[in-house]
Design a protein around this motif. Sequence first.
Motif, short mmCIF file in Angstrom:
data_model
loop_
_atom_site.label_atom_id
_atom_site.label_comp_id
_atom_site.label_asym_id
_atom_site.label_seq_id
_atom_site.Cartn_x
_atom_site.Cartn_y
_atom_site.Cartn_z
N THR A 1 16.31 -15.21 12.17
CA THR A 1 16.92 -14.49 11.06
C THR A 1 17.33 -15.48 9.98
O THR A 1 18.00 -16.48 10.27
CB THR A 1 18.16 -13.70 11.51
N VAL A 2 16.91 -15.20 8.74
CA VAL A 2 17.27 -16.03 7.59
C VAL A 2 18.03 -15.14 6.61
O VAL A 2 17.56 -14.06 6.24
CB VAL A 2 16.02 -16.62 6.91
N GLN A 3 19.20 -15.60 6.18
CA GLN A 3 20.03 -14.83 5.26
C GLN A 3 20.39 -15.69 4.05
O GLN A 3 20.65 -16.88 4.19
CB GLN A 3 21.31 -14.34 5.94
N MET A 4 20.41 -15.04 2.88
CA MET A 4 20.76 -15.75 1.65
C MET A 4 21.61 -14.85 0.76
O MET A 4 21.14 -13.82 0.28
CB MET A 4 19.49 -16.17 0.90
N PRO A 5 22.87 -15.21 0.50
CA PRO A 5 23.70 -14.46 -0.46
C PRO A 5 23.13 -14.60 -1.87
O PRO A 5 22.65 -15.66 -2.26
CB PRO A 5 25.07 -15.12 -0.34
N VAL A 6 23.20 -13.52 -2.62
CA VAL A 6 22.71 -13.51 -4.00
C VAL A 6 23.87 -13.15 -4.92
O VAL A 6 24.94 -12.74 -4.46
CB VAL A 6 21.54 -12.51 -4.16
N MET B 1 21.32 -5.83 -8.36
CA MET B 1 21.15 -4.38 -8.13
C MET B 1 20.04 -4.10 -7.11
O MET B 1 20.23 -3.31 -6.19
CB MET B 1 20.79 -3.67 -9.45
N ARG B 2 18.90 -4.77 -7.27
CA ARG B 2 17.75 -4.50 -6.41
C ARG B 2 17.06 -5.80 -6.07
O ARG B 2 17.23 -6.83 -6.76
CB ARG B 2 16.75 -3.56 -7.12
N ALA B 3 16.24 -5.73 -5.04
CA ALA B 3 15.43 -6.87 -4.64
C ALA B 3 14.10 -6.36 -4.08
O ALA B 3 14.08 -5.42 -3.29
CB ALA B 3 16.14 -7.72 -3.60
N SER B 4 13.02 -6.97 -4.53
CA SER B 4 11.69 -6.66 -3.98
C SER B 4 11.13 -7.93 -3.35
O SER B 4 11.42 -9.04 -3.81
CB SER B 4 10.75 -6.15 -5.08
N PHE B 5 10.34 -7.74 -2.30
CA PHE B 5 9.89 -8.89 -1.51
C PHE B 5 8.38 -8.96 -1.48
O PHE B 5 7.68 -7.94 -1.52
CB PHE B 5 10.44 -8.79 -0.08
N ASP C 1 14.91 -7.29 3.98
CA ASP C 1 15.88 -6.27 3.62
C ASP C 1 16.87 -6.85 2.61
O ASP C 1 17.14 -8.07 2.63
CB ASP C 1 16.63 -5.78 4.87
N PHE C 2 17.39 -5.99 1.75
CA PHE C 2 18.44 -6.36 0.82
C PHE C 2 19.71 -5.61 1.22
O PHE C 2 19.76 -4.38 1.14
CB PHE C 2 18.05 -6.01 -0.61
N LYS C 3 20.73 -6.32 1.70
CA LYS C 3 21.99 -5.74 2.12
C LYS C 3 22.89 -5.56 0.89
O LYS C 3 23.49 -6.53 0.41
CB LYS C 3 22.68 -6.63 3.16
N GLU C 4 22.95 -4.32 0.42
CA GLU C 4 23.69 -4.08 -0.82
C GLU C 4 25.19 -4.31 -0.64
O GLU C 4 25.87 -4.79 -1.55
CB GLU C 4 23.44 -2.65 -1.30
N GLY C 5 25.73 -3.93 0.52
CA GLY C 5 27.17 -4.06 0.72
C GLY C 5 27.66 -5.49 0.64
O GLY C 5 28.70 -5.78 0.04
#
Length: 450
Positions: A333-338, A343-347, A359-363
């Motif tokens: 698992t790789v995670q990166m705060p933005v 608002m949105r993210a496409s991969f 996945d983009f974790k909106e919360g």
Amino acid sequence: MISQFFVLSQRGDHIVFRDYRGEVPKGSAEIFFRKVKFWNDDEAEEAPPVFNVDGVNYIHVKVAGLFFVATTMVNVSPSLLLELLQRIARVTKDYLGVLNEDSLRKNFILVYELLDEVIDFGYPQTTSTEVLKSYIFNEPIMVDAGRLPPLGPAAMFMQGTKRMPGTAVTKSVVANEPGGKKREEIFVDIIERISVTFSSSGYILTSEIDGTIQMKSYLTGNPEIRLALNEDLTIGRTGSSSYDYRSSSGGPVILDDCNFHESVHLDSFDIDRTLTLIPPDGEFAVMNYRMTQEFKPPFRVTALIEEAGPSRAEVLLKIRADFSANVTTNTITVQMPVPSYTMRASFELEAGAVGQTTDFKEGSRRLEWNLKKIVGGSEHTLHAKLTFSQESHGNLTKEAGPVNMNFTIPMYNASKLQVRYLQIAKKSKAYNPYRWVRYVTQANSYVARL
């Protein structure tokens, strides 16, 4: 001194509950579970292991998806109670073989018998599996781990969201095999938790290994064990790096410090790096060690974020597996705060990518990249396009990151600490028990700065 001890399931159900002093108001288990479950609306933050509600101190650890909790009204050492809870979980697993909700429910009489010996009127007595055998008389009801319904990630030993590798030893130390026979086996696991921080240019800023040699014995008669480690093992830093990246052996193993279990005899350790011991019943740590000498990290992680317009940005994440091609790691698992105004993210995954999800974790405003498998020597890349709700006027590298990576690599250890041989004192010529030696490396803190 503790007032209550209880174990809750992931749903908040009571599995085990013992009130030792009668001073904590009723409903403490419900209060604890609601507090933990709704600690913060931000999904990235979890309840701390110690907190206070209305004058009651709650101390808990999460093991195998279960909450082991102690409450107290007085000011006690949090580290003492956290260690006690971990030991209760460990000794319960020693007796039941498998630690999960089903095994606890089927063996609740045995579990309460254990608790009565471990804690007396709120005071810890003993957590030694071997000592407890003299006082515990109930036989465990064995649970077949292979037939249990999957519990998801919580089925593995874990603390918070950091998964710890299970030892695959799922038999009770006090129960015999069908037919009254006891299997003759001994398991040795070298488990290393590594912490590495990379700079924005990919250089290593900090690196550290916290390692444990874990042992669990199913040998009858408590025979003497000789465990031989690397002959070139050195204790104490030399002040210079001796790691050769071009060498497959990696040079001598240099540990900063280490400590040993009380059953270990060190008579010949300084001569030939051999540990002699008579293993007690249950799972225990033969040796704990720490290493800050330079070592070759298993993964190289690089990350880049750049503006692509007034309210857009592009992210590039790259992972390279710097270990042998015959080694495979699963569930990465790789995670990166933005930035908070994303608002949105496409991969966009690389061509031919299999077993990868994004996945983009909106919360919590973070990108998540999951890889089912990585083979040694391979390289994987992820492109992401971010859309902002406002124009970015600051430095994106200060508002995003760092990148965090979690993984577990079986049959690999970064320190190169090895078991040269595992010798068991023979009772007869025909006595030849099975010996299992395994290596596991997992990420404790694996961070890449932007």
